[in-house]
Design a protein around this motif. Sequence first.
Motif, PDB file in Angstrom:
ATOM      1  N   SER A  89       2.871  -3.452  -6.574  1.00 22.00           N
ATOM      2  CA  SER A  89       3.894  -2.537  -7.079  1.00 22.00           C
ATOM      3  C   SER A  89       4.017  -1.160  -6.783  1.00 22.00           C
ATOM      4  O   SER A  89       4.867  -0.292  -7.094  1.00 22.00           O
ATOM      5  CB  SER A  89       3.333  -2.431  -8.566  1.00 22.00           C
ATOM      6  OG  SER A  89       1.930  -1.734  -8.704  1.00 22.00           O
ATOM      7  N   ARG A 130      -1.149  -8.664  -5.111  1.00 24.38           N
ATOM      8  CA  ARG A 130      -2.467  -8.562  -4.555  1.00 24.38           C
ATOM      9  C   ARG A 130      -3.659  -8.800  -5.636  1.00 24.38           C
ATOM     10  O   ARG A 130      -4.625  -8.465  -5.395  1.00 24.38           O
ATOM     11  CB  ARG A 130      -2.487  -7.336  -4.055  1.00 24.38           C
ATOM     12  CG  ARG A 130      -2.412  -6.103  -5.032  1.00 24.38           C
ATOM     13  CD  ARG A 130      -2.696  -4.743  -4.524  1.00 24.38           C
ATOM     14  NE  ARG A 130      -2.150  -3.860  -5.422  1.00 24.38           N
ATOM     15  CZ  ARG A 130      -2.287  -2.498  -5.105  1.00 24.38           C
ATOM     16  NH1 ARG A 130      -2.959  -2.105  -4.202  1.00 24.38           N
ATOM     17  NH2 ARG A 130      -1.887  -1.619  -6.052  1.00 24.38           N
ATOM     18  N   SER A 131      -3.448  -9.766  -6.538  1.00 24.50           N
ATOM     19  CA  SER A 131      -4.444 -10.018  -7.345  1.00 24.50           C
ATOM     20  C   SER A 131      -5.729 -10.742  -6.695  1.00 24.50           C
ATOM     21  O   SER A 131      -5.572 -11.395  -5.710  1.00 24.50           O
ATOM     22  CB  SER A 131      -4.011 -11.043  -8.534  1.00 24.50           C
ATOM     23  OG  SER A 131      -3.673 -12.195  -8.128  1.00 24.50           O
TER      24      SER A 131
END
Length: 289
Positions: free
Chosen positions: A190, A166-167
Amino acid sequence: MGEIIYGDELSRELKAAMKVKIEGLVKDGKRVPCLAVILVGDNPASLSYVRGKEKACREVGIESRMLHLPQTASQQEVEEAVLSCSEDPGVDGILVQLPLPKGLNPQAVIHKVDPSKDVDGLHPLNLAALYDNERGFRPCTPLGVMELLKRMGCDPDGKHAVVLGRSSLVGTPVARLLLNANATVTMCHSHTHDLAAITRQADILVAAIGREKFVKADMVKEGAYVIDVGINRMADGHLCGDVDFDAVLPKAAAITPVPRGVGPMTIAMLLHNTLQAYQWRLADEYVGL
Ligand code: NAP
C-alpha cells in the motif's frame, strides 16, 4: 485472448492422482494417511472451511480427525491438543484452523506443531526452509499459485514477477517461492508509488491485496501470466478477484478466474502436503528440519 486456467479443474486432477497413489499404498499394506484438524470455537466460516477440508480428505482417502475445542478453551488447552497430535504416531499432518478466538496467541500454538507434520507450512522452521530453499512444507495458497503457473506453462526462471501484497500468509511466501524459482521479483504494497508503472513490467503478475477488480487492463503487460488470489464480495453478493478479469483477459497469456481459481488449489495443496508428510514419515526419511 488469454487462456483461462481453472483451479477447480486442476485441483480435481491433482486429487484424482493423489487418490490413486493412496489406494496403491494402502493396497500394499501401508496405513491410511491422517490429517488432524484443530478447531477452536464455532466461527461459522471456520466451521465451513474445516468441513470442506474433511470432505476433500475423504475424496482422496485421507483420514481426517477433528479436535473441536470450545470457544472458552484456554491457551494451555489448545497447546495441549496440538501437542497430543504432534506426539501421536498415527497423525501425519496437523492443521490449526485460523483465526483462533480473541485472547489466544496463534504463534505460540503453531510453535507446538511438530514441524514434520506442519502441513500448513507456518512453523518457523518451515518458514526458514522456504527462505533457504530447502526441504520443508510450503504454505498452501502460495504453493497453489506455483502449481497454477506450472499449468499455464510458465517457467518463472528469468521472468520479472510482480507480487501485489506482502502479507505473511500470501504475498511474502509467494514472492519467496518465485525467487526460489529464479524469477526477478518485485513486491508491492500500500506504500508503493506508481504501482501501475511496476505492474506493467510484469511477465508474471500475482494479485493478493483484497481489493475488488483493482488491477485494470492498462496495468498489465501484453502476454503476462496473471494469477488472482483475491476474494472479494461485491455489492450484488457475487465474488470477484483483485483483477478486472473481463478487461485483462484479452491482454494476458493466461489468467485465473475468481471463483474457480486459486481458492480450490489451497485445499488441494493441503492434501498434497499431508500426503508428502505421510510419505516422508513412511520412508523414515525425515531427518529433522
Ligand atoms: P492482507 O493480510 O489484508 O494483506 C493485503 C496486502 O495487500 C497488504 O500487504 C497490503 O499492503 C496490500 N494492499 C492493500 N491495498 C493495497 C493497494 N491499494 N495497493 C497495493 N497494495 C495494497 O490480505 P491477505 O491475507 O494477503 O489476502 C489477500 C487477498 O487474498 C484477500 O482478498 C484474501 O481473501 C485472499 N486470499 C485468498 C486465498 C485463497 O485461497 N484463494 C487465501 C488467502 C487469502 P500493506 O502491507 O502496506 O498494508
